[in-house]
Design a protein around this motif. Structure first.
Motif, PDB file in Angstrom:
ATOM      1  N   LEU A 277       5.318   9.043   6.074  1.00  0.00           N
ATOM      2  CA  LEU A 277       4.535   9.244   7.129  1.00  0.00           C
ATOM      3  C   LEU A 277       3.072   9.600   6.756  1.00  0.00           C
ATOM      4  CD1 LEU A 277       6.492  11.112   9.949  1.00  0.00           C
ATOM      5  CD2 LEU A 277       6.097   8.793   9.620  1.00  0.00           C
ATOM      6  N   PRO A 278       2.858  10.558   5.871  1.00  0.00           N
ATOM      7  CA  PRO A 278       1.454  10.685   5.212  1.00  0.00           C
ATOM      8  C   PRO A 278       0.552   9.460   4.837  1.00  0.00           C
ATOM      9  CG  PRO A 278       2.737  12.585   4.993  1.00  0.00           C
ATOM     10  CD  PRO A 278       3.570  11.718   5.286  1.00  0.00           C
ATOM     11  N   PRO A 279       1.499   8.772   3.822  1.00  0.00           N
ATOM     12  CA  PRO A 279       0.611   7.545   3.084  1.00  0.00           C
ATOM     13  C   PRO A 279       0.481   6.531   4.004  1.00  0.00           C
ATOM     14  CG  PRO A 279       2.870   7.862   2.054  1.00  0.00           C
ATOM     15  CD  PRO A 279       2.494   9.304   3.083  1.00  0.00           C
ATOM     16  N   LEU A 280       1.382   6.424   4.878  1.00  0.00           N
ATOM     17  CA  LEU A 280       1.298   5.332   5.915  1.00  0.00           C
ATOM     18  C   LEU A 280       0.064   5.677   6.946  1.00  0.00           C
ATOM     19  CD1 LEU A 280       2.505   2.773   7.211  1.00  0.00           C
ATOM     20  CD2 LEU A 280       4.175   4.090   8.210  1.00  0.00           C
ATOM     21  N   ALA A 281       0.143   6.903   7.282  1.00  0.00           N
ATOM     22  CA  ALA A 281      -1.045   7.501   8.259  1.00  0.00           C
ATOM     23  C   ALA A 281      -2.485   7.030   7.320  1.00  0.00           C
ATOM     24  CB  ALA A 281      -1.163   8.625   8.671  1.00  0.00           C
ATOM     25  N   ARG A 282      -2.553   7.238   6.085  1.00  0.00           N
ATOM     26  CA  ARG A 282      -3.891   7.180   5.409  1.00  0.00           C
ATOM     27  C   ARG A 282      -4.325   5.386   5.396  1.00  0.00           C
ATOM     28  NH1 ARG A 282      -1.051  10.806   1.770  1.00  0.00           N
ATOM     29  NH2 ARG A 282      -1.636  12.908   2.180  1.00  0.00           N
ATOM     30  N   ALA A 283      -2.981   4.763   5.059  1.00  0.00           N
ATOM     31  CA  ALA A 283      -3.262   3.274   4.727  1.00  0.00           C
ATOM     32  C   ALA A 283      -3.913   2.700   5.936  1.00  0.00           C
ATOM     33  CB  ALA A 283      -2.070   2.879   4.463  1.00  0.00           C
ATOM     34  N   LEU A 284      -3.422   3.206   7.226  1.00  0.00           N
ATOM     35  CA  LEU A 284      -3.780   2.874   8.603  1.00  0.00           C
ATOM     36  C   LEU A 284      -5.237   3.592   9.079  1.00  0.00           C
ATOM     37  CD1 LEU A 284      -0.374   2.281  10.163  1.00  0.00           C
ATOM     38  CD2 LEU A 284      -1.982   0.397   9.352  1.00  0.00           C
ATOM     39  N   GLY A 285      -5.413   4.577   8.496  1.00  0.00           N
ATOM     40  CA  GLY A 285      -6.828   5.129   8.705  1.00  0.00           C
ATOM     41  C   GLY A 285      -6.448   6.126  10.208  1.00  0.00           C
ATOM     42  N   LEU A 286      -5.380   6.473  10.118  1.00  0.00           N
ATOM     43  CA  LEU A 286      -4.972   7.505  11.197  1.00  0.00           C
ATOM     44  C   LEU A 286      -4.514   8.849  10.653  1.00  0.00           C
ATOM     45  CD1 LEU A 286      -2.424   4.872  12.806  1.00  0.00           C
ATOM     46  CD2 LEU A 286      -4.910   5.343  13.551  1.00  0.00           C
ATOM     47  N   THR A 287      -4.392   9.737  11.924  1.00  0.00           N
ATOM     48  CA  THR A 287      -3.700  11.018  11.610  1.00  0.00           C
ATOM     49  C   THR A 287      -2.146  10.784  11.769  1.00  0.00           C
ATOM     50  OG1 THR A 287      -3.762  11.692  13.980  1.00  0.00           O
ATOM     51  CG2 THR A 287      -5.512  12.422  12.415  1.00  0.00           C
ATOM     52  N   VAL A 288      -1.330  11.572  11.302  1.00  0.00           N
ATOM     53  CA  VAL A 288       0.243  11.580  11.445  1.00  0.00           C
ATOM     54  C   VAL A 288       0.365  11.800  13.039  1.00  0.00           C
ATOM     55  CG1 VAL A 288       2.058  12.782  11.058  1.00  0.00           C
ATOM     56  CG2 VAL A 288       0.649  12.450   9.228  1.00  0.00           C
ATOM     57  N   ASP A 289      -0.444  12.554  13.683  1.00  0.00           N
ATOM     58  CA  ASP A 289      -0.118  12.643  15.105  1.00  0.00           C
ATOM     59  C   ASP A 289      -0.307  11.194  15.827  1.00  0.00           C
ATOM     60  OD1 ASP A 289       0.592  15.518  15.016  1.00  0.00           O
ATOM     61  OD2 ASP A 289      -1.212  16.043  15.823  1.00  0.00           O
ATOM     62  N   ALA A 290      -1.432  10.601  15.288  1.00  0.00           N
ATOM     63  CA  ALA A 290      -1.762   9.289  15.931  1.00  0.00           C
ATOM     64  C   ALA A 290      -0.908   8.383  15.523  1.00  0.00           C
ATOM     65  CB  ALA A 290      -2.968   9.007  15.541  1.00  0.00           C
ATOM     66  N   LEU A 291      -0.438   8.462  14.507  1.00  0.00           N
ATOM     67  CA  LEU A 291       0.738   7.309  14.056  1.00  0.00           C
ATOM     68  C   LEU A 291       1.975   7.545  14.970  1.00  0.00           C
ATOM     69  CD1 LEU A 291       1.640   5.279  11.989  1.00  0.00           C
ATOM     70  CD2 LEU A 291       2.336   7.265  10.585  1.00  0.00           C
ATOM     71  N   LEU A 292       2.085   8.868  15.261  1.00  0.00           N
ATOM     72  CA  LEU A 292       3.466   9.187  15.960  1.00  0.00           C
ATOM     73  C   LEU A 292       3.258   8.923  17.622  1.00  0.00           C
ATOM     74  CD1 LEU A 292       4.948  12.041  13.936  1.00  0.00           C
ATOM     75  CD2 LEU A 292       5.935   9.946  13.813  1.00  0.00           C
ATOM     76  N   ASP A 293       1.940   8.648  17.726  1.00  0.00           N
ATOM     77  CA  ASP A 293       1.499   8.745  19.344  1.00  0.00           C
ATOM     78  C   ASP A 293       1.846   9.951  19.926  1.00  0.00           C
ATOM     79  OD1 ASP A 293       0.396   7.437  21.396  1.00  0.00           O
ATOM     80  OD2 ASP A 293       2.157   6.453  22.064  1.00  0.00           O
ATOM     81  N   TYR A 294       1.551  11.111  19.093  1.00  0.00           N
ATOM     82  CA  TYR A 294       2.049  12.420  19.662  1.00  0.00           C
ATOM     83  C   TYR A 294       0.978  12.955  20.348  1.00  0.00           C
ATOM     84  CZ  TYR A 294       2.581  17.626  19.660  1.00  0.00           C
ATOM     85  OH  TYR A 294       2.431  18.768  20.107  1.00  0.00           O
ATOM     86  N   HIS A 295       1.189  13.560  21.550  1.00  0.00           N
ATOM     87  CA  HIS A 295       0.385  14.321  22.685  1.00  0.00           C
ATOM     88  C   HIS A 295       0.853  15.646  22.863  1.00  0.00           C
ATOM     89  CE1 HIS A 295      -1.734  10.702  23.275  1.00  0.00           C
ATOM     90  NE2 HIS A 295      -0.689   9.754  23.429  1.00  0.00           N
ATOM     91  N   ALA A 296      -0.058  16.596  22.547  1.00  0.00           N
ATOM     92  CA  ALA A 296       0.616  17.996  23.031  1.00  0.00           C
ATOM     93  C   ALA A 296       1.116  17.920  24.455  1.00  0.00           C
ATOM     94  CB  ALA A 296      -0.258  18.950  22.537  1.00  0.00           C
TER      95      ALA A 296
ATOM     96  N   ALA B 282       0.713  -1.262   0.081  1.00  0.00           N
ATOM     97  CA  ALA B 282       0.042   0.025   0.011  1.00  0.00           C
ATOM     98  C   ALA B 282       0.846   1.155   0.222  1.00  0.00           C
ATOM     99  CB  ALA B 282      -0.839   0.010   1.211  1.00  0.00           C
ATOM    100  N   VAL B 283       1.937   1.064   0.615  1.00  0.00           N
ATOM    101  CA  VAL B 283       2.953   2.335   0.597  1.00  0.00           C
ATOM    102  C   VAL B 283       4.315   2.436  -0.075  1.00  0.00           C
ATOM    103  CG1 VAL B 283       1.762   3.187   3.007  1.00  0.00           C
ATOM    104  CG2 VAL B 283       3.711   1.767   2.793  1.00  0.00           C
ATOM    105  N   GLY B 284       4.379   1.191  -0.681  1.00  0.00           N
ATOM    106  CA  GLY B 284       5.302   1.266  -1.863  1.00  0.00           C
ATOM    107  C   GLY B 284       6.775   0.820  -0.942  1.00  0.00           C
ATOM    108  N   VAL B 285       6.806  -0.156  -0.305  1.00  0.00           N
ATOM    109  CA  VAL B 285       8.026  -0.482   0.684  1.00  0.00           C
ATOM    110  C   VAL B 285       8.012  -2.113   0.520  1.00  0.00           C
ATOM    111  CG1 VAL B 285       8.229   1.870   1.970  1.00  0.00           C
ATOM    112  CG2 VAL B 285       7.172  -0.478   2.975  1.00  0.00           C
ATOM    113  N   SER B 286       9.038  -2.445   1.052  1.00  0.00           N
ATOM    114  CA  SER B 286       9.146  -4.117   1.222  1.00  0.00           C
ATOM    115  C   SER B 286       8.515  -4.539   2.681  1.00  0.00           C
ATOM    116  CB  SER B 286      10.758  -4.703   1.104  1.00  0.00           C
ATOM    117  OG  SER B 286      11.423  -4.184   2.207  1.00  0.00           O
ATOM    118  N   SER B 287       8.180  -5.488   2.611  1.00  0.00           N
ATOM    119  CA  SER B 287       7.737  -6.327   3.870  1.00  0.00           C
ATOM    120  C   SER B 287       8.589  -6.253   4.909  1.00  0.00           C
ATOM    121  CB  SER B 287       7.135  -7.517   3.588  1.00  0.00           C
ATOM    122  OG  SER B 287       7.948  -8.362   3.172  1.00  0.00           O
ATOM    123  N   ALA B 288       9.878  -6.254   4.520  1.00  0.00           N
ATOM    124  CA  ALA B 288      11.028  -6.385   5.417  1.00  0.00           C
ATOM    125  C   ALA B 288      11.157  -5.114   6.006  1.00  0.00           C
ATOM    126  CB  ALA B 288      12.407  -6.802   4.747  1.00  0.00           C
TER     127      ALA B 288
END
Length: 363
Positions: free
Chosen positions: A49-68, A26-32
């Motif tokens: 990060l943006p395509p990976l977040a979209r593929a997982l249905g997340l925001t980039v902040d949620a993907l990075l586990d970011y909390h202000a 989905a994001v154009g990388v290897s399974s490794a």
């Protein structure tokens, strides 16, 4: 700072029923590459990060586990976790863990309040084995002061700002920087027109039948007023003693002891003041009696009010055994070094009492 992105990718991918190969396609990388992300061996490139977040249905902040910033509950849990590091691994490890959190949230005042208070609370842990304990005390107090000052500046809540200022005053007083402490005290705002607005809440809760809320608030108010009265009695005793008016000093001390006995609270401060008065009168036998009672009270105390008939609803946190031991180590150090005990330090009863305290700390 370690990122949690690998565990986020793994958990969300599995929750969506995706294989590593499907996510990689989905994001154009290897399974490794996906495998390395999930095990923490590497991180995704920033451009992914943006395509990976979209593929997982997340925001980039949620993907990075970011909390202000942490929530109040997370801040409480963080305080407990950091305190456990001090308890179990010592002061250096606790301070390193605190500094890591400060780097993660560099402009969050409430966290600085928590960490400054932890430095202050575990001061005795910092002194163990130090050749120059006074220099270490000065360093720890200064670290706490810096954090409290920054917390006051960064606070968006008036109560937090006032708490930070109050803690600064306490630390400055401990450090002997009295003029600075007084200047801060003078800067505090005057009392509001309604000096105790909580009384309105107490009346409201009682009238409405919210008995648990009324009980808790009234117990807290009673405890605060007890604390104010007890502190004033101890201070008045100290003032009288320094003026040489031993009769007045004894009167205020007796009143303090009667108050603590009435409310079934810790007698240590009263015993300590009684002991000081006996020593100044040269009554060594009385001083030894009081010293033994004082040390036994130190060993027995828990600061746990859950069984106290007046204040069982007040307690929010009971100190850990290690925190109590940290306080007791300061008592032991003072007894070993304070010149006020010079007249009775050579007595066997004095040495035996300290041995009981050392054994309690070892146990």
């Amino acid at each position: 700072m370690e990122l949690n992105i690998g565990s986020v990718i793994s958990n969300v991918r599995r929750g969506k029923g995706l294989t590593q190969e499907a996510l990689a396609d989905a994001v154009g990388v290897s399974s490794a590459a996906v495998s390395k992300w999930e095990t923490g061996a590497s991180y995704p490139d920033i451009t992914l990060l943006p395509p990976l977040a979209r593929a997982l249905g997340l925001t980039v902040d949620a993907l990075l586990d970011y909390h202000a910033q942490p929530t109040d509950q997370e801040l409480h849990e963080l305080s407990e976790r950091l305190g456990k590091v001090f308890d179990e691994q010592g002061y250096a490890a606790g301070r390193a863990a605190c500094e890591q959190m400060l780097h993660e949230y560099p402009s969050y005042g409430p966290l600085k309040l928590v960490i400054g208070s932890l430095y202050y609370r575990y001061l005795s842990f910092a002194l163990g084995g130090k050749a120059d304990p006074d220099a270490m005390i000065e360093d720890v107090v200064q670290q706490s002061l810096t954090l409290f000052e920054q917390a006051e500046q960064e606070s968006k809540d008036g109560n937090e700002g006032q708490m930070a200022k109050a803690l600064r005053i306490s630390a400055l007083t401990m450090a002997g920087r009295y003029d600075e402490a007084e200047e801060l005290l003078d800067s505090l705002p005057g009392r509001p027109f309604i000096s105790r607005p909580e009384q309105l809440y107490q009346t409201l809760y009682l009238a409405r039948g919210d008995l648990d809320k009324a009980e808790q608030m009234d117990q807290r108010a009673l405890f605060e007023q007890y604390s104010e009265a007890a502190t004033s009695l101890l201070n008045l005793s100290a003032v009288s003693r320094r003026r040489g008016d031993m009769e007045a000093a004894q009167r205020f001390t007796d009143a303090y002891c009667a108050l603590t006995e009435l409310f079934q609270l810790d007698p240590m401060a009263g015993l300590q003041m009684q002991l000081t008065l006996a020593e100044e009168r040269g009554d060594n036998e009385r001083a030894l009696d009081l010293f033994e009672q004082y040390i036994d009270a130190v060993i027995a105390h828990t600061f746990d009010y859950t069984d106290n008939p007046f204040f069982f609803a007040v307690q929010t946190r009971v100190p850990t055994k290690n925190e109590l031991n940290a306080m007791n180590r300061l008592v032991l150090r003072a007894a070993e070094e304070d010149e006020g005990f010079a007249a009775i330090r050579g007595e066997k009863r004095f040495a035996d009492a300290l041995d009981r305290l050392r054994k309690a700390l070892d146990d």
